[in-house]
Scaffold this active site. Structure first.
Site, short mmCIF file in Angstrom:
data_model
loop_
_atom_site.label_atom_id
_atom_site.label_comp_id
_atom_site.label_asym_id
_atom_site.label_seq_id
_atom_site.Cartn_x
_atom_site.Cartn_y
_atom_site.Cartn_z
N ASP A 114 0.83 -1.41 0.39
CA ASP A 114 -0.32 0.59 0.19
C ASP A 114 0.88 0.86 0.00
OD1 ASP A 114 -3.04 1.47 0.56
OD2 ASP A 114 -2.13 1.53 2.03
N ASP A 324 -2.15 6.82 -6.26
CA ASP A 324 -2.91 5.87 -5.69
C ASP A 324 -2.39 4.23 -5.88
OD1 ASP A 324 -2.99 4.17 -3.25
OD2 ASP A 324 -5.25 4.16 -3.90
#
Length: 443
Positions: A114, A324
């Site tokens: 992440d 992201d």
């Protein structure tokens, strides 16, 4: 209060084996140059999340729904709150998994990779309260290289920790709370972390969270989270000299292949066709921000808001977009989205239809390849990136294709828009680079 595990005597032979294990990796590997490991999409057949009974469209809809959940967490995480550090978003089921090993001898751990988080953590024994996970919990008592972090360490006071805690044993305990109410708590520790596929390397003294108390919305197939963000405790920031660089190449979900993530000096993206844009630092956030000036559809240009909210100003707001990997779709401010949607409506010759799930505003009837979809150019500060139809549209049903950008109150470049690009981050030079490439062919 920090959570302690019972110490145990180590036989001198085991100590020697531990030293030899350390020397084997570091005398043979040398400095971190380039090491590659797999990024496993959670819907791939190689993923522990894979459900063979689901169709491609089922998996796609699930990914879109996870993105919408993640967006809500992002809002909580990035909105200013009187200058206070915001709680980080939980990856909300993030889209890519990464296998690493911890300890001596190494034990495999599966975590969510992440870029929106910093702390590397995994569930550990003994467990006060833990969610059920498929693979065995990591037991630090069986590792020769596990050491708790003392309270006086700079890592114990890192901004990302939020709530460092110390007890009379001077061990640094932590509690990490997420925007959705989930939490992880335990000891901060240093441990040997091993990564790589064919040429693995062991990295000593990587700071991790050894979680003895975890609660919230976590999945049994994941052991924890591998933080790849910009903070001091992320894996990238701890890689050391020449190591604060990484790149990934995301394979289209229609391909039966895994994506790759590279670490080290040789992960720098270079050569013909590379576009490089600056990373922008934002207070109270370790997410990655870049500057997107406009989109173009054909000859029509749709600009982002200028400083001062007037087009007489020379530049757009710096760092107006988050990049992201854990969000599938791309988000645009309403004025930009409306402009792009309008421009697309002028060039796409097909029957417009309604998305029955309500996720997307712009959808067209299409059977097979009977629809011509345009390239959309993203004008970043530093250069232009041409987004192919596969980066911006997706077939959500056999006879329906939808534009996979949506209107929101902040902007985010999702992983579909990054597919078939080698995307490189250099945290020392503070840049992100894009290079078009067939990621399924990357070695």
């Amino acid at each position: 209060m920090a959570i302690t595990t019972k110490s145990r005597p180590l036989h001198s032979t085991l100590k020697l084996l531990g030293i030899l294990h350390f020397l084997y990796f570091f005398l043979s590997e040398g400095t971190l140059s380039k090491h590659t490991t797999h990024l496993i999409h959670r819907d791939s057949p190689l993923s522990p999340f894979y459900d063979p009974s689901s169709t491609h469209f089922d998996r796609l809809h699930n990914a879109f729904q996870r993105s919408l959940n993640r967006i809500n967490h992002f809002k909580s995480a990035i909105n200013p709150n009187n200058g206070k550090t915001q709680v980080p978003m939980k990856p909300a089921g993030g889209e890519y998994l990464m296998k690493i090993s911890l300890g001596t001898p190494p034990v495999e751990v599966i975590g969510i990779a992440d870029t929106g988080s910093d702390l590397i953590w995994t569930q550990c024994l003994p467990c006060i309260e833990c969610y059920k996970q498929t693979i065995p919990l990591f037991d630090p008592r069986h590792s020769l290289s596990y050491h708790t972090i003392p309270c006086e360490s700079k890592f114990c006071n890192a901004l990302e920790l939020q709530e460092p805690k110390c007890d009379h044993n001077t061990t640094c305990g932590y509690r990490y709370s997420y925007a959705d109410g989930s939490h992880t708590a335990g000891n901060l520790a240093s441990e040997t972390l091993t990564l790589g596929i064919s040429n693995p390397i062991s990295l000593p003294n990587i700071v991790i969270g050894c979680a003895h108390d975890t609660n919230g919305i976590f999945d049994k197939s994941e052991s924890g989270i591998i933080g790849l963000g910009g903070g001091k405790l992320s894996l990238i920031s701890q890689l050391g000299t020449g190591g604060k660089k990484f790149s990934y190449c995301l394979v289209p979900t229609t391909k039966n292949s895994t994506s790759k993530i590279n670490f080290g000096n040789d992960s720098v993206v270079s050569g013909p066709g590379v576009v490089t844009t600056p990373l922008v630092t934002k207070a109270h956030s370790n997410s990655f921000f870049i500057t997107l000036e406009a989109f173009s559809v054909g000859k029509e240009r749709i600009a982002f808001a200028y400083k001062g909210d007037t087009k007489t100003a020379p530049n757009v707001v710096e760092g107006n977009v988050i990049i992201d990997t854990g969000t599938t779709i791309t988000l645009l401010p309403s004025d930009v989205y409306n402009g792009v949607e309008s421009a697309l409506g002028k060039v796409i010759r097909a029957k417009r239809v309604r998305d029955p799930t309500g996720n997307f505003s712009l959808c067209y009837e299409s059977i097979g390849d009977n629809i011509k979809l345009p390239i959309i150019t993203a004008h970043f500060k530093g250069g232009d990136v041409k987004l192919q139809p596969m980066n911006t549209f997706s077939w959500v049903k056999e006879d329906m294709v939808c534009f996979t950008m949506i209107s929101n109150d902040f902007a985010l470049l999702g992983n579909l828009a990054q597919t078939n690009y080698l995307v490189g981050y250099d945290l020392e030079a503070r840049t992100v680079s894009f290079k078009p490439i067939d990621c399924a062919q990357q070695v």
